[in-house]
Motif scaffolding. Structure first.
Motif, mmCIF file in Angstrom:
data_model
loop_
_atom_site.group_PDB
_atom_site.id
_atom_site.type_symbol
_atom_site.label_atom_id
_atom_site.label_comp_id
_atom_site.label_asym_id
_atom_site.label_seq_id
_atom_site.Cartn_x
_atom_site.Cartn_y
_atom_site.Cartn_z
ATOM 1 N N UNK A 1 14.303 -25.213 14.445
ATOM 2 C CA UNK A 1 13.733 -24.347 13.406
ATOM 3 C C UNK A 1 13.089 -23.129 14.051
ATOM 4 N N UNK A 2 13.492 -21.954 13.573
ATOM 5 C CA UNK A 2 12.872 -20.710 14.018
ATOM 6 C C UNK A 2 12.458 -19.909 12.797
ATOM 7 N N UNK B 1 12.973 -19.726 6.790
ATOM 8 C CA UNK B 1 11.666 -19.365 6.236
ATOM 9 C C UNK B 1 11.008 -20.505 5.464
ATOM 10 N N UNK B 2 11.781 -21.341 4.790
ATOM 11 C CA UNK B 2 11.181 -22.434 4.014
ATOM 12 C C UNK B 2 10.629 -23.489 4.964
ATOM 13 N N UNK C 1 6.001 -25.945 9.254
ATOM 14 C CA UNK C 1 5.536 -25.839 10.631
ATOM 15 C C UNK C 1 4.172 -25.161 10.677
ATOM 16 N N UNK C 2 3.964 -24.150 9.849
ATOM 17 C CA UNK C 2 2.672 -23.460 9.805
ATOM 18 C C UNK C 2 1.560 -24.414 9.371
ATOM 19 N N UNK C 3 1.853 -25.276 8.409
ATOM 20 C CA UNK C 3 0.847 -26.232 7.960
ATOM 21 C C UNK C 3 0.540 -27.265 9.037
ATOM 22 N N UNK D 1 -1.593 -26.854 21.143
ATOM 23 C CA UNK D 1 -1.493 -25.394 21.125
ATOM 24 C C UNK D 1 -0.269 -24.885 20.379
ATOM 25 N N UNK D 2 0.708 -25.748 20.154
ATOM 26 C CA UNK D 2 1.989 -25.270 19.624
ATOM 27 C C UNK D 2 2.700 -26.394 18.881
ATOM 28 N N UNK D 3 3.571 -25.998 17.953
ATOM 29 C CA UNK D 3 4.413 -26.955 17.236
ATOM 30 C C UNK D 3 5.870 -26.563 17.450
ATOM 31 N N UNK D 4 6.689 -27.522 17.851
ATOM 32 C CA UNK D 4 8.137 -27.305 17.919
ATOM 33 C C UNK D 4 8.786 -28.277 16.935
ATOM 34 N N UNK D 5 9.907 -27.890 16.358
ATOM 35 C CA UNK D 5 10.495 -28.742 15.320
ATOM 36 C C UNK D 5 11.975 -28.445 15.135
#
Length: 200
Positions: free
Chosen positions: A71-72, A76-77, A82-84, A101-105
């Protein structure tokens, strides 16, 4: 979907308590159904871009047979989810001093017969994954369709977690777990809350 605040369905105190006591927590009815529908559409419309999943360093292994799409910002959806999770990581840092510090998904698709054998997301602390979070985005699921998360908690007790639509299963990345073979297409977002901002 509003991203400024965590959804009211996320019982923060309960999630923190469950993570502390058991090493995993469940969040049901995580998002409004309108968002679930939009997310499922975004996922399924990109299925042709999914590739065979790999383990560390891009090595494709027979221990898993699912297909993924990282996911990049163009998705957008999914990026809202990821933001939450990124916001939620600040709460986890306050409670557990995890230094996230970061989320990858990535999106994950398990077609009928596909699985992921027993493993840890952070074996021998060899990467910076601290918390794993699986969000089930398919809009329908029946218990006899398989695809369950089989998880050993921090007290060495085993649990079978159904991939219930609109559910988030969150757990420590060093816990043993597997995805049992699916009998029906199973869609999800797998995310890792990491203590290093430089993604592998």
């Amino acid at each position: 979907m509003e991203t400024a605040f965590l959804p009211t369905t996320w019982n923060i105190d309960q999630v923190v308590e469950d993570l502390n006591e058991h090493g995993f927590a469940l969040i049901d009815d995580a998002y409004p159904l309108s968002y679930v529908h939009e997310l499922a559409q975004e996922c399924t419309s990109n299925l042709n871009s999914f590739r065979d999943a790999a383990i560390q360093n891009g090595v494709v292994s027979k221990i898993r047979s699912d297909h993924i799409l990282w996911i990049d910002e163009d998705l957008k959806i999914a990026s809202q989810h990821i933001e939450l999770l990124d916001q939620f990581s600040k709460i986890l840092n306050q409670n557990f001093y995890l230094g996230i510090k970061q989320v990858e998904a990535h999106f994950a698709c398990y077609n009928a017969g596909e699985f992921y054998a027993l493993h840890r997301d952070n074996p021998q602390q060899k990467n910076d994954r601290v918390i794993s979070a699986v969000y089930y985005l398919h809009e329908e699921w029946q218990d006899d369709w398989g695809g369950q998360l089989h998880l050993q908690d921090k007290n060495d007790l085993w649990h079978i977690i159904q991939p219930k639509p609109n559910r988030i299963a969150m757990f420590r990345s060093d816990l043993m777990h597997e995805v049992l073979a699916a009998k029906h297409q199973r869609l999800s977002i797998t995310a890792w809350l990491r203590s290093n901002a430089d993604l592998l």
